[in-house]
Design a protein around this motif. Structure first.
Motif, PDB file in Angstrom:
ATOM      1  N   ASP A   1       0.817  -1.211   0.000  1.00  0.00           N
ATOM      2  CA  ASP A   1       0.000   0.000   0.000  1.00  0.00           C
ATOM      3  C   ASP A   1       0.851   1.261   0.000  1.00  0.00           C
ATOM      4  O   ASP A   1       0.330   2.364  -0.184  1.00  0.00           O
ATOM      5  CB  ASP A   1      -0.897   0.047   1.255  1.00  0.00           C
ATOM      6  N   LEU A   2       2.152   1.108   0.251  1.00  0.00           N
ATOM      7  CA  LEU A   2       3.018   2.253   0.488  1.00  0.00           C
ATOM      8  C   LEU A   2       3.852   2.595  -0.739  1.00  0.00           C
ATOM      9  O   LEU A   2       4.324   1.709  -1.456  1.00  0.00           O
ATOM     10  CB  LEU A   2       3.956   1.969   1.665  1.00  0.00           C
TER      11      LEU A   2
ATOM     12  N   THR B   1      29.113   4.470  21.057  1.00  0.00           N
ATOM     13  CA  THR B   1      28.611   4.881  19.738  1.00  0.00           C
ATOM     14  C   THR B   1      27.113   4.671  19.635  1.00  0.00           C
ATOM     15  O   THR B   1      26.576   3.639  20.049  1.00  0.00           O
ATOM     16  CB  THR B   1      29.316   4.087  18.624  1.00  0.00           C
ATOM     17  N   CYS B   2      26.419   5.659  19.067  1.00  0.00           N
ATOM     18  CA  CYS B   2      24.991   5.575  18.774  1.00  0.00           C
ATOM     19  C   CYS B   2      24.820   5.477  17.251  1.00  0.00           C
ATOM     20  O   CYS B   2      25.641   5.988  16.499  1.00  0.00           O
ATOM     21  CB  CYS B   2      24.249   6.800  19.300  1.00  0.00           C
ATOM     22  N   PHE B   3      23.749   4.844  16.824  1.00  0.00           N
ATOM     23  CA  PHE B   3      23.522   4.627  15.393  1.00  0.00           C
ATOM     24  C   PHE B   3      22.138   5.112  14.979  1.00  0.00           C
ATOM     25  O   PHE B   3      21.183   5.057  15.759  1.00  0.00           O
ATOM     26  CB  PHE B   3      23.630   3.140  15.048  1.00  0.00           C
ATOM     27  N   LEU B   4      22.043   5.567  13.740  1.00  0.00           N
ATOM     28  CA  LEU B   4      20.770   5.837  13.070  1.00  0.00           C
ATOM     29  C   LEU B   4      20.691   4.920  11.866  1.00  0.00           C
ATOM     30  O   LEU B   4      21.559   4.985  10.984  1.00  0.00           O
ATOM     31  CB  LEU B   4      20.703   7.290  12.583  1.00  0.00           C
ATOM     32  N   THR B   5      19.692   4.060  11.810  1.00  0.00           N
ATOM     33  CA  THR B   5      19.517   3.186  10.643  1.00  0.00           C
ATOM     34  C   THR B   5      18.283   3.624   9.861  1.00  0.00           C
ATOM     35  O   THR B   5      17.249   3.931  10.450  1.00  0.00           O
ATOM     36  CB  THR B   5      19.368   1.717  11.058  1.00  0.00           C
ATOM     37  N   TYR B   6      18.409   3.663   8.540  1.00  0.00           N
ATOM     38  CA  TYR B   6      17.321   4.091   7.650  1.00  0.00           C
ATOM     39  C   TYR B   6      16.793   2.886   6.883  1.00  0.00           C
ATOM     40  O   TYR B   6      17.573   2.116   6.307  1.00  0.00           O
ATOM     41  CB  TYR B   6      17.829   5.148   6.671  1.00  0.00           C
ATOM     42  N   HIS B   7      15.467   2.749   6.875  1.00  0.00           N
ATOM     43  CA  HIS B   7      14.837   1.598   6.236  1.00  0.00           C
ATOM     44  C   HIS B   7      13.684   2.051   5.339  1.00  0.00           C
ATOM     45  O   HIS B   7      12.905   2.927   5.732  1.00  0.00           O
ATOM     46  CB  HIS B   7      14.271   0.636   7.287  1.00  0.00           C
ATOM     47  N   THR B   8      13.575   1.461   4.151  1.00  0.00           N
ATOM     48  CA  THR B   8      12.405   1.701   3.313  1.00  0.00           C
ATOM     49  C   THR B   8      11.283   0.785   3.783  1.00  0.00           C
ATOM     50  O   THR B   8      11.524  -0.294   4.330  1.00  0.00           O
ATOM     51  CB  THR B   8      12.714   1.424   1.836  1.00  0.00           C
ATOM     52  N   LEU B   9      10.050   1.208   3.553  1.00  0.00           N
ATOM     53  CA  LEU B   9       8.887   0.472   4.040  1.00  0.00           C
ATOM     54  C   LEU B   9       8.025  -0.099   2.925  1.00  0.00           C
ATOM     55  O   LEU B   9       7.086  -0.839   3.190  1.00  0.00           O
ATOM     56  CB  LEU B   9       8.018   1.397   4.910  1.00  0.00           C
TER      57      LEU B   9
END
Length: 312
Positions: free
Chosen positions: A196-197, A224-232
């Motif tokens: 649907d996205l 260490t801190c992380f930011l992960t990017y994900h497509t939906l």
């Protein structure tokens, strides 16, 4: 605590593997395949797999409560498990106009206002032109701003929901708790399916370290801190599973990050593996995340903070 001494995974590999959600796959009924948006899902496929957002969030349930354990090998050969808690950092969900309409009816009694088109965010011609260029269309042929926005909405879909976290890490609740709260007003956060996205739908997860086992001493490298990017969207579903092998039809769907940013990275624990290639990999993932945000004209608070960009 047992580690596979024969494993060739670097510490970065382990982090990415241990924090990648793996979602139950479902098959779309055949009578629904023909109704898919052909811009997002080209025709000719007899079977279409998808996952629900509700199943995706379930992957973060245990991590939100106890942390995700990441096996790490230190420079001196010591091994430990570092635990990270996930927090929802940002999310934008674009869907078709018909889906937005039905979901608006369910949520219009809430206090918030749902923006059902990009025209709310991109009201001037310059911003519209930039999105059109990103979208592959052009307004140089004399088309009006309204025509441009029509192309943008057709390609990107309509903004059903967005959220950008701005509070300090200590003022946040783990991802699952945040989603449960937000879904009370936006039920689509649980019920929407990846088919649907639109391809522009994405989320960013902030991972903060909480403790390591065995405990006993402070190790700066592990702050260490992380930011992960994900497509939906199903448009970007990969046929490669979380272990890097060809995924078989019907197997669970892995959503590895397409982008990554780090904060407080000290020492070389995260970049010493793969014969130095992890340094390049981190740079590439950071560049992709930056490019994605620029293409969508998004100011992501956590990304800016991680990069040392302070905005008044």
């Amino acid at each position: 605590m047992i580690f596979d001494s024969g494993s060739k995974q670097s510490n970065l590999d382990c982090f990415l593997h241990c924090t990648t959600p793996v979602v139950k796959s479902q098959f779309l009924p055949k009578n629904e395949i023909r109704n898919l948006n052909r811009l997002w899902h080209p025709g000719g496929r007899e079977k279409v797999e998808y996952f629900t957002l509700g199943d995706l969030w379930n992957c973060y349930d245990e991590w939100s409560a106890y942390g995700a354990g990441v096996p790490i090998v230190l420079n001196n050969g010591e091994t430990l498990v570092q635990y990270y808690v996930p927090y929802l950092s940002a999310i934008q969900i674009f869907t078709s106009h018909s889906s937005v309409h039905s979901l608006r009816e369910e949520t219009e009694s809430g206090d918030g206002e749902i923006r059902d088109s990009l025209s709310d965010s991109y009201s001037d011609e310059s911003e519209c032109d930039k999105l059109c260029r990103w979208d592959g269309s052009s307004s140089e042929d004399g088309g009006s701003e309204q025509d441009c926005l029509w192309h943008v909405n057709e390609r990107l879909g309509y903004l059903y929901f967005q959220y950008f976290e701005r509070s300090t890490p200590y003022g946040r609740v783990p991802l699952m708790d945040k989603i449960n709260g937000l879904s009370q007003r936006f039920p689509g956060l649980m019920s929407l399916r990846s088919v649907d996205l639109s391809p522009a739908s994405w989320m960013a997860v902030a991972w903060y370290p909480i403790y390591h086992i065995p405990m006993g001493r402070t190790i700066k490298d592990l702050s260490t801190c992380f930011l992960t990017y994900h497509t939906l969207s199903s448009s970007f579903q990969d046929d490669i599973d979380s272990a890097g092998r060809k995924r078989k039809e019907g197997e669970d769907i892995a959503l590895p990050p397409f982008g990554l940013a780090t904060y407080k990275m000290q020492g070389n624990v995260w970049v010493s593996g793969n014969y130095g290639r992890d340094q390049d990999r981190l740079g590439s993932l950071l560049s992709v995340a930056d490019s994605w945000l620029k293409q969508l004209r998004v100011q992501h608070h956590d990304f800016n903070y991680f990069m040392g960009i302070r905005r008044g």
